[in-house]
Design a protein around this motif. Structure first.
Motif, PDB file in Angstrom:
ATOM      1  N   HIS A   1       0.841  -1.208   0.000  1.00  0.00           N
ATOM      2  CA  HIS A   1       0.000   0.000   0.000  1.00  0.00           C
ATOM      3  C   HIS A   1       0.874   1.256   0.000  1.00  0.00           C
ATOM      4  O   HIS A   1       2.062   1.197   0.310  1.00  0.00           O
ATOM      5  CB  HIS A   1      -0.956  -0.036   1.187  1.00  0.00           C
ATOM      6  CG  HIS A   1      -1.976  -1.123   1.020  1.00  0.00           C
ATOM      7  ND1 HIS A   1      -3.197  -0.897   0.420  1.00  0.00           N
ATOM      8  CD2 HIS A   1      -1.921  -2.443   1.306  1.00  0.00           C
ATOM      9  CE1 HIS A   1      -3.851  -2.049   0.359  1.00  0.00           C
ATOM     10  NE2 HIS A   1      -3.115  -2.997   0.892  1.00  0.00           N
ATOM     11  N   SER A   2       0.240   2.382  -0.342  1.00  0.00           N
ATOM     12  CA  SER A   2       1.026   3.599  -0.581  1.00  0.00           C
ATOM     13  C   SER A   2       1.335   4.399   0.685  1.00  0.00           C
ATOM     14  O   SER A   2       2.266   5.171   0.712  1.00  0.00           O
ATOM     15  CB  SER A   2       0.292   4.507  -1.561  1.00  0.00           C
ATOM     16  OG  SER A   2      -0.859   5.048  -0.937  1.00  0.00           O
ATOM     17  N   ARG A   3       0.512   4.270   1.722  1.00  0.00           N
ATOM     18  CA  ARG A   3       0.625   5.091   2.944  1.00  0.00           C
ATOM     19  C   ARG A   3       0.547   6.590   2.609  1.00  0.00           C
ATOM     20  O   ARG A   3       1.156   7.419   3.265  1.00  0.00           O
ATOM     21  CB  ARG A   3       1.946   4.820   3.678  1.00  0.00           C
ATOM     22  CG  ARG A   3       2.152   3.389   4.070  1.00  0.00           C
ATOM     23  CD  ARG A   3       3.068   3.178   5.252  1.00  0.00           C
ATOM     24  NE  ARG A   3       4.101   4.174   5.450  1.00  0.00           N
ATOM     25  CZ  ARG A   3       4.655   4.420   6.629  1.00  0.00           C
ATOM     26  NH1 ARG A   3       4.278   3.779   7.696  1.00  0.00           N
ATOM     27  NH2 ARG A   3       5.610   5.320   6.738  1.00  0.00           N
TER      28      ARG A   3
ATOM     29  N   ASN B   1      -4.793  13.802   2.688  1.00  0.00           N
ATOM     30  CA  ASN B   1      -5.866  14.429   3.473  1.00  0.00           C
ATOM     31  C   ASN B   1      -5.424  15.727   4.142  1.00  0.00           C
ATOM     32  O   ASN B   1      -6.229  16.625   4.361  1.00  0.00           O
ATOM     33  CB  ASN B   1      -6.400  13.454   4.524  1.00  0.00           C
ATOM     34  CG  ASN B   1      -7.047  12.242   3.874  1.00  0.00           C
ATOM     35  OD1 ASN B   1      -7.241  12.216   2.660  1.00  0.00           O
ATOM     36  ND2 ASN B   1      -7.387  11.241   4.658  1.00  0.00           N
TER      37      ASN B   1
ATOM     38  N   TYR C   1      -2.264   3.016  11.618  1.00  0.00           N
ATOM     39  CA  TYR C   1      -2.487   2.603  10.228  1.00  0.00           C
ATOM     40  C   TYR C   1      -3.016   1.176  10.155  1.00  0.00           C
ATOM     41  O   TYR C   1      -2.556   0.290  10.887  1.00  0.00           O
ATOM     42  CB  TYR C   1      -1.174   2.664   9.430  1.00  0.00           C
ATOM     43  CG  TYR C   1      -1.355   2.240   7.988  1.00  0.00           C
ATOM     44  CD1 TYR C   1      -1.680   3.166   7.004  1.00  0.00           C
ATOM     45  CD2 TYR C   1      -1.236   0.892   7.606  1.00  0.00           C
ATOM     46  CE1 TYR C   1      -1.881   2.769   5.681  1.00  0.00           C
ATOM     47  CE2 TYR C   1      -1.435   0.498   6.290  1.00  0.00           C
ATOM     48  CZ  TYR C   1      -1.760   1.443   5.336  1.00  0.00           C
ATOM     49  OH  TYR C   1      -1.963   1.048   4.033  1.00  0.00           O
TER      50      TYR C   1
ATOM     51  N   ASN D   1     -17.139   5.968   4.789  1.00  0.00           N
ATOM     52  CA  ASN D   1     -16.519   4.647   4.774  1.00  0.00           C
ATOM     53  C   ASN D   1     -17.028   3.793   5.934  1.00  0.00           C
ATOM     54  O   ASN D   1     -17.243   2.591   5.787  1.00  0.00           O
ATOM     55  CB  ASN D   1     -14.991   4.771   4.873  1.00  0.00           C
ATOM     56  CG  ASN D   1     -14.336   4.845   3.498  1.00  0.00           C
ATOM     57  OD1 ASN D   1     -14.453   3.933   2.693  1.00  0.00           O
ATOM     58  ND2 ASN D   1     -13.680   5.958   3.212  1.00  0.00           N
TER      59      ASN D   1
HETATM   60  C1  LIG Z   1     -14.200   1.807   8.026  1.00  0.00           C
HETATM   61  C2  LIG Z   1     -13.220   2.570   7.174  1.00  0.00           C
HETATM   62  C3  LIG Z   1     -12.733   3.792   7.592  1.00  0.00           C
HETATM   63  C4  LIG Z   1     -11.851   4.512   6.783  1.00  0.00           C
HETATM   64  N1  LIG Z   1     -11.404   5.725   7.225  1.00  0.00           N
HETATM   65  C5  LIG Z   1     -10.567   6.455   6.436  1.00  0.00           C
HETATM   66  C6  LIG Z   1     -10.090   7.720   6.875  1.00  0.00           C
HETATM   67  O1  LIG Z   1     -10.407   8.194   7.957  1.00  0.00           O
HETATM   68  N2  LIG Z   1      -9.258   8.419   6.041  1.00  0.00           N
HETATM   69  C7  LIG Z   1      -8.881   7.914   4.831  1.00  0.00           C
HETATM   70  O2  LIG Z   1      -8.131   8.587   4.121  1.00  0.00           O
HETATM   71  N3  LIG Z   1      -9.330   6.731   4.400  1.00  0.00           N
HETATM   72  C8  LIG Z   1     -10.151   5.969   5.168  1.00  0.00           C
HETATM   73  N4  LIG Z   1     -10.579   4.754   4.713  1.00  0.00           N
HETATM   74  C9  LIG Z   1     -10.216   4.308   3.357  1.00  0.00           C
HETATM   75  C10 LIG Z   1      -8.926   3.471   3.251  1.00  0.00           C
HETATM   76  O3  LIG Z   1      -8.978   2.411   4.153  1.00  0.00           O
HETATM   77  C11 LIG Z   1      -7.676   4.312   3.479  1.00  0.00           C
HETATM   78  O4  LIG Z   1      -7.689   5.442   2.657  1.00  0.00           O
HETATM   79  C12 LIG Z   1      -6.405   3.523   3.168  1.00  0.00           C
HETATM   80  O5  LIG Z   1      -6.373   2.336   3.910  1.00  0.00           O
HETATM   81  C13 LIG Z   1      -5.187   4.385   3.466  1.00  0.00           C
HETATM   82  O6  LIG Z   1      -3.999   3.670   3.277  1.00  0.00           O
HETATM   83  P1  LIG Z   1      -3.044   3.930   2.029  1.00  0.00           P
HETATM   84  O7  LIG Z   1      -2.757   5.371   1.905  1.00  0.00           O
HETATM   85  O8  LIG Z   1      -1.898   3.000   2.158  1.00  0.00           O
HETATM   86  O9  LIG Z   1      -4.011   3.519   0.857  1.00  0.00           O
HETATM   87  P2  LIG Z   1      -3.821   2.737  -0.532  1.00  0.00           P
HETATM   88  O10 LIG Z   1      -4.354   1.390  -0.346  1.00  0.00           O
HETATM   89  O11 LIG Z   1      -2.428   2.866  -0.997  1.00  0.00           O
HETATM   90  O12 LIG Z   1      -4.797   3.539  -1.487  1.00  0.00           O
HETATM   91  C14 LIG Z   1      -4.401   4.736  -2.161  1.00  0.00           C
HETATM   92  C15 LIG Z   1      -5.227   5.920  -1.748  1.00  0.00           C
HETATM   93  O13 LIG Z   1      -6.560   5.780  -2.175  1.00  0.00           O
HETATM   94  C16 LIG Z   1      -7.435   6.465  -1.295  1.00  0.00           C
HETATM   95  N5  LIG Z   1      -8.460   5.516  -0.835  1.00  0.00           N
HETATM   96  C17 LIG Z   1      -8.385   4.180  -0.836  1.00  0.00           C
HETATM   97  N6  LIG Z   1      -9.561   3.643  -0.426  1.00  0.00           N
HETATM   98  C18 LIG Z   1     -10.371   4.677  -0.152  1.00  0.00           C
HETATM   99  C19 LIG Z   1     -11.701   4.770   0.340  1.00  0.00           C
HETATM  100  N7  LIG Z   1     -12.448   3.702   0.601  1.00  0.00           N
HETATM  101  N8  LIG Z   1     -12.193   6.004   0.532  1.00  0.00           N
HETATM  102  C20 LIG Z   1     -11.467   7.101   0.266  1.00  0.00           C
HETATM  103  N9  LIG Z   1     -10.218   7.073  -0.187  1.00  0.00           N
HETATM  104  C21 LIG Z   1      -9.681   5.873  -0.398  1.00  0.00           C
HETATM  105  C22 LIG Z   1      -6.597   6.967  -0.136  1.00  0.00           C
HETATM  106  O14 LIG Z   1      -6.353   8.331  -0.309  1.00  0.00           O
HETATM  107  C23 LIG Z   1      -5.311   6.161  -0.247  1.00  0.00           C
HETATM  108  O15 LIG Z   1      -4.198   6.845   0.201  1.00  0.00           O
HETATM  109  C24 LIG Z   1     -11.455   3.993   5.523  1.00  0.00           C
HETATM  110  C25 LIG Z   1     -11.945   2.763   5.116  1.00  0.00           C
HETATM  111  C26 LIG Z   1     -12.810   2.048   5.925  1.00  0.00           C
HETATM  112  C27 LIG Z   1     -13.336   0.729   5.452  1.00  0.00           C
END
Ligand SMILES: Cc1cc2nc3c(=O)[nH]c(=O)nc-3n(C[C@H](O)[C@H](O)[C@H](O)COP(=O)(O)OP(=O)(O)OC[C@H]3O[C@@H](n4cnc5c(N)ncnc54)[C@H](O)[C@@H]3O)c2cc1C
Ligand code: SF4
Length: 508
Positions: A263-265, A271, A361, A404
């Motif tokens: 994943h990208s973090r 945000n 995370y 979400n």
């Molecule tokens: C119950 C629940 C609560 C969540 N709360 C948040 C939160 O407070 N803030 C948040 O940014 N995301 C939230 N998410 C969405 C998602 O889980 C996270 O964005 C993601 O896990 C962040 O990790 P990453 O940057 O490594 O994402 P990656 O897996 O690398 O995805 C890339 C980017 O895509 C966007 N993204 C991915 N999935 C979603 C989604 N469902 N909705 C909106 N954007 C998404 C994010 O900006 C993320 O950085 C939530 C999901 C669930 C199921």
């Protein structure tokens, strides 16, 4: 000096290209930023989330001052300050002609600012690719909202992954290629993500947070999140170079002691507006165009940002404030205490909550199909689930967290976000991870001492909501399987589910 405009910059608005700066002049305008306890205590916020916001804000403040801006900045202390009170005090003291802010990311904050300053000039947020007005238009004339239609519209509109008027590769969606698992051997060596060693500013913040919020959940030992645009850009490159090619395939997979996988973090940097989604999308597409990442991975990644991220924001502003109080399934169980400690013998929950408390995370499937799924099946009150998600993740901001949680994971909005609840047994977790192999429960059993609580609660959930879901076309198979059960089997599951609920309630 007489102030023309007081420019409010909130903690999640650290956009160096903010539209607030258009026409603004350091010689006559003043920037206002405030760290207040209310924003860290309205839910019992993870220490890393507090630290991330404060550190990123202070880095921006210092940059602005270096550029010659007057920044009225209030640093956090032990006093129970609120944004509204602090702003009121500043307006009385400085008497600006006008007070301006970019659209806040939270309904509560938008209301509070308007109350202090009814003539507040609210500027459209250019850090998103779909405005709230455009999303409202997209909703009009449709029977229901669905991500897929919105996503295609956004792809066409911005020409992302398009070959002429057709989607690159011929398909809009490569989701079916994005469900890979690691098999028994687990993932190959996963490249560790880029880390950002705390500088002097961050170290001071970490010290203050440990001091002022000692009782809050979470740890600061491993704090390494991007806090500036330079950090965010380097986190993006690290992801593109080392993890994007495998992102798609293993997007839904989970593995013990691998909190980040591919994943990208980038969510917290996006945000807080340290990096623009357009930049992230363009950089990912370039990797596909130059043959350095497969289409399925790039499409899967872009769908999250251009699709889901913009979509949930649209849903939030379209349905607030009623949305926050949704409870379509009438769920009233308290959130189990172990959500705040990770102290449970269910290995999947222990792992997902454990890494949440350690790093702030968890990836999407851990949030949706472990912590979210358990709360859904148990029947936890959606408001309590929402408050937990808003508290414990470094990327938590209400416009993205609430839809979400309330919509996608708890189905509390009755189907606005998703056409059916994400309900599954522990067999899903067994398929996508190695958690079950170290667990005392058996995902194939729904009653008895070894029964996996997810299995017991899954069938109980379908029985409790039989009336509602019987006519849901997308749940026909699930409902049929449940209806095939013998009455004695049903009764045993219901009894075991009730006993589980009781045990968890008694545990506090
Ligand atoms: C119950 C629940 C609560 C969540 N709360 C948040 C939160 O407070 N803030 C948040 O940014 N995301 C939230 N998410 C969405 C998602 O889980 C996270 O964005 C993601 O896990 C962040 O990790 P990453 O940057 O490594 O994402 P990656 O897996 O690398 O995805 C890339 C980017 O895509 C966007 N993204 C991915 N999935 C979603 C989604 N469902 N909705 C909106 N954007 C998404 C994010 O900006 C993320 O950085 C939530 C999901 C669930 C199921
Ligand atoms: S057996 Fe059930 S509780 Fe245990 S890890 Fe698997 S899904 Fe989770």
């Amino acid at each position: 000096m007489a102030i023309r405009d007081l420019l409010i910059i909130l903690g999640d608005q650290l956009d160096r290209e903010s539209p607030l700066f258009i026409g603004a002049e350091p010689s006559q305008d003043c920037i206002w930023m405030a760290e207040v306890r209310e924003e860290s205590t309205q839910v019992w916020t993870h220490k890393a989330r507090i630290a991330l916001f404060l550190s990123a804000m202070r880095h921006f403040r210092d940059e602005l001052r270096e550029k010659g801006w007057r920044v009225e900045y209030r640093e956090i202390d032990a006093r129970p300050a609120t944004l509204a009170d602090e702003l009121r005090g500043t307006i009385v003291r400085l008497q600006p002609d006008r007070v301006r802010v970019v659209e806040p990311g939270e309904y509560r904050v938008a209301q509070a600012l308007r109350q202090v300053c009814p003539a507040l000039d609210v500027v459209t947020d250019t850090h998103f690719l779909c405005t709230n007005e455009e999303f409202t238009k997209h909703r009009q004339g449709r029977k229901q909202l669905r991500l897929e239609f919105f996503y295609r519209e956004m792809r066409r509109r911005y020409g992302v992954l398009m070959d002429g008027d057709q989607p690159a590769g011929g398909d809009w969606n490569y989701d079916s290629e994005n469900r890979g698992t690691f098999g028994k051997g687990g993932p190959d060596t996963v490249p560790a993500p880029a880390t950002f060693t705390p500088d002097t500013v961050t170290r001071k913040v970490l010290h203050q947070v440990n001091d002022l919020f000692a009782s809050h959940p979470g740890e600061l030992r491993d704090f390494d999140w991007p806090v500036t645009p330079v950090d965010a850009e380097s986190a993006l490159h690290d992801f593109l170079d080392h993890r994007l090619p495998s992102f798609g395939k293993y997007q839904d997979a989970m593995w013990t002691a691998q909190p980040f996988l591919y994943h990208s973090r980038l969510s917290s940097a996006l945000n807080l507006k340290l990096i623009h989604p357009r930049r992230v999308i363009a950089a990912a597409e370039e990797r596909y165009r130059s043959g350095r990442a497969p289409l399925a991975a790039v499409e899967g990644f872009i769908r999250q940002i251009l699709g889901w991220r913009e979509y949930v924001r649209g849903v939030y502003w379209l349905y607030m404030p009623a949305y926050a109080a949704s409870n379509a399934l009438g769920a009233h169980q308290p959130l189990p205490r172990f959500y705040w400690t990770g102290d449970t013998d269910m290995q999947c929950l222990r792992a997902a909550i454990g890494q949440t408390l350690e790093f702030g995370y968890a990836h999407h499937i851990q949030r949706l199909m472990i912590t979210g799924l358990f709360a859904l099946l148990l029947g936890v009150e959606p408001k309590q689930v929402h408050e937990w998600y808003l508290a414990v993740y470094v990327d938590a901001v209400e416009w993205v967290e609430l839809p979400n949680t309330i919509g996608m994971s708890q189905f509390a909005d009755g189907g606005i976000m998703a056409s059916k609840p994400y309900a599954a047994t522990g067999k899903y977790i067994q398929r996508m991870s190695n958690y079950c192999s170290g667990c005392q429960y058996d995902p194939s059993q729904s009653t008895g001492a070894k029964a996996c609580p997810f299995a017991t609660l899954y069938w109980d959930f379908l029985m409790r909501h039989e009336e509602r879901f019987r006519t849901n076309q997308r749940m026909l198979m699930q409902m049929r399987n449940m209806e095939r059960m013998r009455p004695a089997q049903r009764a045993a599951i219901q009894e075991q589910a009730e006993s589980l609920r009781q045990t968890l309630t008694d545990a506090g």
